[in-house]
Design an enzyme around this catalytic site. Structure first.
Site, mmCIF file in Angstrom:
data_model
loop_
_atom_site.group_PDB
_atom_site.id
_atom_site.type_symbol
_atom_site.label_atom_id
_atom_site.label_comp_id
_atom_site.label_asym_id
_atom_site.label_seq_id
_atom_site.Cartn_x
_atom_site.Cartn_y
_atom_site.Cartn_z
ATOM 1 N N SER A 1 0.582 -1.523 0.102
ATOM 2 C CA SER A 1 -0.232 0.253 -0.358
ATOM 3 C C SER A 1 1.407 1.292 0.333
ATOM 4 O O SER A 1 1.156 1.553 -0.488
ATOM 5 C CB SER A 1 -0.494 -0.259 1.258
ATOM 6 O OG SER A 1 -1.707 0.801 0.749
ATOM 7 N N ASP B 1 -8.341 -5.086 -6.014
ATOM 8 C CA ASP B 1 -7.875 -4.283 -5.543
ATOM 9 C C ASP B 1 -8.916 -3.058 -6.041
ATOM 10 O O ASP B 1 -8.403 -2.785 -6.847
ATOM 11 C CB ASP B 1 -6.719 -3.866 -6.053
ATOM 12 C CG ASP B 1 -6.159 -2.864 -4.430
ATOM 13 O OD1 ASP B 1 -6.730 -1.771 -4.046
ATOM 14 O OD2 ASP B 1 -5.096 -2.838 -3.789
ATOM 15 N N HIS C 1 -7.694 -5.595 -1.303
ATOM 16 C CA HIS C 1 -6.156 -4.702 -1.526
ATOM 17 C C HIS C 1 -6.512 -5.153 0.244
ATOM 18 O O HIS C 1 -4.212 -5.117 0.545
ATOM 19 C CB HIS C 1 -6.588 -2.982 -0.817
ATOM 20 C CG HIS C 1 -5.428 -2.584 -0.195
ATOM 21 N ND1 HIS C 1 -4.395 -2.011 -1.009
ATOM 22 C CD2 HIS C 1 -5.132 -1.595 0.598
ATOM 23 C CE1 HIS C 1 -3.512 -0.972 -0.731
ATOM 24 N NE2 HIS C 1 -3.863 -1.028 0.219
#
Length: 343
Positions: A129, A285, A314
């Site tokens: 991330s 995602d 995600h």
């Protein structure tokens, strides 16, 4: 959790010109630095994450094996352990904490790696991330130093859609009257934090994850139990609201093209990366979709796109699903066996 080190940054001037006096970067290391300092891995933290939140990918027998590598996990500026709104004295305290760019994060981390440990080469930078965004930035800021990168579920430039998602998260928190423009006292804007969590819940996992009720695999007995127990609990465990907003600004404004010397040209910045790379987006995602990272890889040399399959969205990169963890670990193992881009 409390066992970590602190690096004094002194007077740290940000990319936008503010100077944090007495700034500091906290970090934790795993393993031992070898004699020629060739076994270094840098593994930055993610949005609201702390160093211990990265430990799921570190362990004996794994690619990030502390018996083999010296792994440095620096805590992002703004995450509550390094210099942040919650621990900085006036006048840069709380709502007055300056904007921190991803470039700033790597300036601080590079100083840690070089000044504390005397390291000249990094075998691998990896992260999830926002950690992936920092991974790209390491490779752009220091192409002569980074041999390999493996960003997963993250991007070198925050997309417009991703920016919009974060606007919803931010607005939910700031709408709480207790937030008071960031000048809340001992009473935190918990209503806003719960609202933020509910907004986030619609994005962190995929539609298929909810359709198949995969949250039951995490031990939650109903959708509401998941929304309260996982999501609200996630943001009500001491994560300071101003810290969250500082990191959110960093995320929204992430773009390796803003590195000095590239004048906003993200494609040129990506082309400058020398590191051997495996880029791992997650199949479903919702805010770092595979097509975005396919675009990034298309502007890099010696880079492979490897999509993490499955429905976890995600959070395929969070360590929550063993199959996703095994996929990431195997890719890291393969990458570490490849020649570095500087060889």
């Amino acid at each position: 959790m409390s066992e970590y080190q602190t690096f004094d940054l002194g007077d740290f001037t940000t990319q936008h010109g503010a100077t944090l006096r007495g700034a500091f970067l906290t970090y934790k290391t795993y393993g031992e630095l070898n004699e020629d300092k060739s076994n270094v891995i840098v593994y930055p933290t993610w949005y609201s994450g702390r160093h211990w939140d990265n430990e799921w990918l570190i362990g004996q027998g794994m690619a990030l094996d502390p018996d083999q590598y010296f792994i440095i996990v620096p805590n992002m500026l703004g995450n509550g352990l390094s210099s942040s709104p919650s621990n900085t004295p006036a006048p840069y305290d709380r709502a007055r904490f300056p904007d921190i760019t991803v470039y700033d994060q790597i300036v601080a981390q590079h100083r840690l790696v070089t000044e504390v440990f005397g390291i000249e080469r990094v075998a691998l930078v990896t992260g999830w991330s926002m950690g992936a965004g920092q991974t790209y930035q390491w490779a752009v800021s220091h192409p002569e130093m980074v041999e390999r990168i493996a960003p997963f579920c993250g991007s070198p430039r925050t997309s417009i859609h991703n920016f919009v998602f974060l606007e919803g998260v931010k607005s939910a928190l700031m709408a709480d009257s207790v937030f008071a423009g960031g000048w809340y006292g001992e009473q935190w804007p918990t209503t806003g934090l719960r609202a933020l969590a509910r907004v986030y819940a619609g994005w962190g996992f995929s539609q298929a994850f909810y359709w198949e009720k995969a949250y039951e695999q995490l031990g939650y007995t109903s959708l509401e139990d998941f929304l309260v127990g996982f999501w609200e609990g996630f943001f009500l465990d001491g994560r300071d609201p101003n810290n969250l907003l500082t990191m959110l600004w960093t995320w929204q404004n992430g773009d390796v093209g803003r590195t000095p010397g590239f004048d906003g040209d993200t494609e040129a910045a990506l082309a400058s990366i020398k590191a051997t790379s495996i880029v791992m987006p997650a199949e479903k995602d919702l805010y770092f979709p595979p097509e975005d990272e396919a675009w990034a890889v298309g502007h890099m040399t010696n880079a492979e796109l490897r999509v993490i399959p499955g429905i976890w969205g995600h959070f395929a990169g969070h360590g929550s699903n063993p199959k996703d963890t095994a996929f990431i670990d195997e890719a890291l193992r393969e990458l570490l066996a490849k020649p570095g881009g500087l060889d």
